[in-house]
Design a protein around this motif. Structure first.
Motif, mmCIF file in Angstrom:
data_model
loop_
_atom_site.group_PDB
_atom_site.id
_atom_site.type_symbol
_atom_site.label_atom_id
_atom_site.label_comp_id
_atom_site.label_asym_id
_atom_site.label_seq_id
_atom_site.Cartn_x
_atom_site.Cartn_y
_atom_site.Cartn_z
ATOM 1 N N THR A 40 0.835 -1.191 0.000
ATOM 2 C CA THR A 40 0.000 0.000 0.000
ATOM 3 C C THR A 40 0.874 1.247 0.000
ATOM 4 O OG1 THR A 40 -1.701 -1.155 1.240
ATOM 5 C CG2 THR A 40 -1.767 1.238 1.282
ATOM 6 N N THR A 107 -4.444 4.827 -2.287
ATOM 7 C CA THR A 107 -5.216 4.164 -1.255
ATOM 8 C C THR A 107 -5.213 5.040 -0.010
ATOM 9 O OG1 THR A 107 -4.617 1.981 -2.094
ATOM 10 C CG2 THR A 107 -5.427 2.098 0.174
ATOM 11 N N LYS A 217 -10.157 3.758 -2.365
ATOM 12 C CA LYS A 217 -9.281 4.206 -3.449
ATOM 13 C C LYS A 217 -9.725 5.560 -3.990
ATOM 14 C CE LYS A 217 -7.444 -0.004 -3.467
ATOM 15 N NZ LYS A 217 -6.091 -0.297 -2.954
#
Length: 665
Positions: A40, A107, A217
């Motif tokens: 991430t 993210t 997102k």
């Protein structure tokens, strides 16, 4: 800085590809396959792991994420620290360019209902900028931001031009790229056009209309024009603030839609509030103001800088004002110091958005200006003015706290001439066109001022923090990243007609990141922190303590004079203690002046060249350099001892060795 300091050997032209035609065309599928982060995307501060800069810089409400670390189908720009490129002006020196249809996807690291996108669009062929949509995809649907480059893209020599096809503004100036000073009888040198493009980026904010969770997102998709995305800031903005006891400007006819001039109504509200000793309240809305609002003995608060916007057009003046201004624009100004200045002014929790697209140094088109003693400026968002806050003293006891200052044509903040006992703390400053935070003791000394725990990112010209003379000055706990050209991270200069340094100058517990720039006039690398004795000697008590210099492009520390005055002025009384240097392209210390400094517990690693470049004042005497480095012990890394106290090791242009990324000490 002007002039060829030491007549160095000529280097090749430095001008890079000027427009947004960087990289090769990559189709969406190929690009996505080439850039899929395995984890991430990380939250960063100044494009670093936040742990590396803990305790330094402003406390901000947003989380910063770099586009080059996100999932994208675009082209990731190769890191670059050469002036005049998109990568060099990006946070972390890299960004992502999207062709129409390509995206970069972030993210969310925590809940957010608002974002800020830092981006660059191409200029129009004849200058003036373009507009283009950007799709913002969220789990709740797609929204559109209309981006613009109307406030970006400057060209040419100082003070710059908006015309990409302009000839030289100063044909008689030395041109670095062609290494020449044209004689008056010769034609101007041939230059490529556009010449020295710069100031590429702008930013835009968007309330998303609902709160999204960590892990959701945010996808940014270019639609009509190549769009470079530098970073995304995401934030959870609270509800609008309400002041039921304040004097609401709507009661005096202020238009919150931005269609009609609200200045007369705001002035009436200010006059009434002063009579009844209440604050003025600016509710949510856009209030059009196209001139200075003069404030004295008044408090003005908004609903929060995401909700209350004071926005204006730049207006031409005919004839020019007495101070030389040829334009006016939105701004809150204290009375002129010659008239006694203003006192007890408190401005909080609203945005000031201007319309300044060119640099005219005589113009007073700053968001905050004049003289304000015993005053405070807090929680403001300042964008698209010439300078965010330019104070002309004498004045005292102003506090500048927790503001966001972005996309300025010149400085972010300047305490100018006779400012005393004042503080700038916890401010976030990004994309200024000159020194981001400055104290300039011109004509009348500044005294007892402090810059504390501010964050500065990507000043496109000059320094992150600059101190020009003054007495008893403190620069502490700041984070400065990615200065671009003709300046560096932290600077103390005896120049620009400043009063001398006196008393103490304390530079403590600051961090610079990717500083130590290449000076285009001198053609040498500067220090991440640098001292410059140009107008007079620097001999105050200088204490540099607890600072960290990370990933310096050239030197970490520089002490320099100018060739023309090298035998007149010196730098003495500088003390460096408890310093960490993690990565230099060249040296830990570059000394190009007479004088001396002491070093204690200065630890260095990943040093690209010799630890010390000591030219002194260039007489190369048999007894050694005219600059003395006193080793007080504890200087780990072996960088100092072979060169103390005054071994001559004068090589300004050793091969640059890029250090590894900074890591935990």
């Amino acid at each position: 800085m002007v002039g060829d300091m030491f007549a160095p050997p000529r280097w090749a032209a430095l001008l890079a590809t000027p427009l947004v035609t960087l990289g090769v065309a990559i189709g969406p599928a190929d690009a996505a396959a080439a850039h899929q982060p395995s984890i991430t995307p990380a939250v960063t501060r100044a494009a670093l792991d936040p742990a590396l800069v803990a305790g330094r810089g402003a406390g901000v409400a947003f989380a910063e994420q770099e586009a080059e670390r996100a999932v994208t189908t675009g082209v990731v720009l190769s890191p670059d620290r050469t002036a005049y490129t998109l990568a060099s002006e990006a946070s972390g020196r890299s960004a992502v360019t999207l062709d129409p249809g390509e995206y970069v996807e972030f993210t969310l690291p925590k809940a957010a209902n608002a974002i800020t996108v830092r981006y660059s669009l191409p200029d129009a062929p004849a200058g003036g900028g373009i507009t283009a949509p950007l799709s913002v995809g969220t789990p709740g649907g797609t929204r559109t931001m209309t981006l613009t480059s109307q406030f970006s893209w400057l060209y040419n020599q100082y003070p710059f031009s908006n015309d990409p096809q302009a000839g030289l503004l100063h044909p008689d100036w030395w041109i670095t790229e062609c290494a020449c000073v044209p004689a008056a009888t010769e034609p101007a040198p041939v230059i490529s056009k556009p010449f020295r493009p710069a100031h590429f980026y702008d930013e835009q904010r968007l309330l998303l209309g609902r709160t999204y969770r960590a892990g959701d997102k945010i996808r940014l998709t270019a639609r009509q024009a190549p769009t470079t995305i530098d970073l995304l800031d995401s934030e959870l903005v609270g509800a609008p603030k309400v002041d039921l006891g304040g004097v609401n400007v709507l009661l005096f006819g202020a238009d919150p839609t931005g269609r009609r001039d609200a200045a007369p109504a705001i002035e009436k509200a200010i006059a009434f509030a002063k009579k009844i000793h209440r604050a003025v309240y600016l509710p949510p809305g856009v209030f059009q103001v196209n001139r200075h609002l003069v404030v004295d003995d008044v408090t003005i608060t908004g609903a929060g800088n995401w909700y209350t916007k004071v926005k204006g057009h730049e207006v031409a003046l005919d004839p020019p004002a007495a101070d030389g201004s040829v334009h006016t624009g939105v701004g809150f100004y204290g009375k002129d110091a010659a008239q006694g200045g203003s006192r007890n002014v408190h401005l909080a929790d609203f945005a000031i958005e201007g319309d300044v697209r060119e640099r005219i140094d005589t113009d007073q088109v700053n968001a905050i200006g004049g003289a304000m003693s015993d005053s405070s400026i807090s929680g403001l968002y300042l964008q698209h003015t010439k300078v965010g806050l330019w104070f002309d003293g004498p004045m005292s006891n102003v506090k500048v706290l927790g503001n966001v200052i972005v996309d300025q044509i010149a400085d972010g903040l300047n305490f100018h001439t006779g400012v005393t006992g004042s503080l700038a703390r916890d401010n976030f400053v990004r994309n200024t066109g000159d020194d981001a935070l400055a104290m300039w003791a011109e004509k009348t000394t500044n005294s007892g001022n402090t810059f504390d725990r501010n964050t500065v990112q990507t000043p496109t010209l000059a320094n992150g923090i600059a101190i020009y003379g003054g007495t008893d000055t403190t620069v502490s706990g700041n984070l400065v990243a990615d200065p671009i050209r003709e300046g560096s991270g932290i600077h103390a200069g005896s120049r620009f007609g400043a009063e001398p340094f006196a008393g103490y100058l304390r530079i403590a517990d600051n961090t610079t990141v990717r500083a130590g720039t290449f000076d285009l006039n001198w053609k040498i690398g500067l220090g991440a922190i640098w001292f410059f004795a140009l107008d007079k000697s620097i001999n105050a008590d200088i204490q540099v303590t607890g600072d960290h210099f990370l990933d310096s492009t050239y030197n970490a520390i520089m002490l320099v004079s100018d060739w023309a005055v090298k035998d007149q002025y010196s730098i003495t009384g500088a003390h460096f203690k408890d310093i960490r240097v993690d990565g230099t392209g060249t040296s830990v210390v570059s000394a190009r002046a007479a004088g001396g400094a002491t070093f204690e517990n200065v630890d260095a690693r990943n040093v690209g060249a010799v630890g010390v470049n000591n030219c002194g004042s260039f007489h190369f005497t048999p007894s050694g350099s005219e600059f003395t480095l006193s080793d007080l012990g504890g200087n780990d890394g072996g960088w100092l001892s072979p060169f103390a106290p005054n071994v001559i090791t004068c090589d300004d242009r050793p091969p640059v060795v890029a250090p590894p990324a900074p890591s935990a000490w």
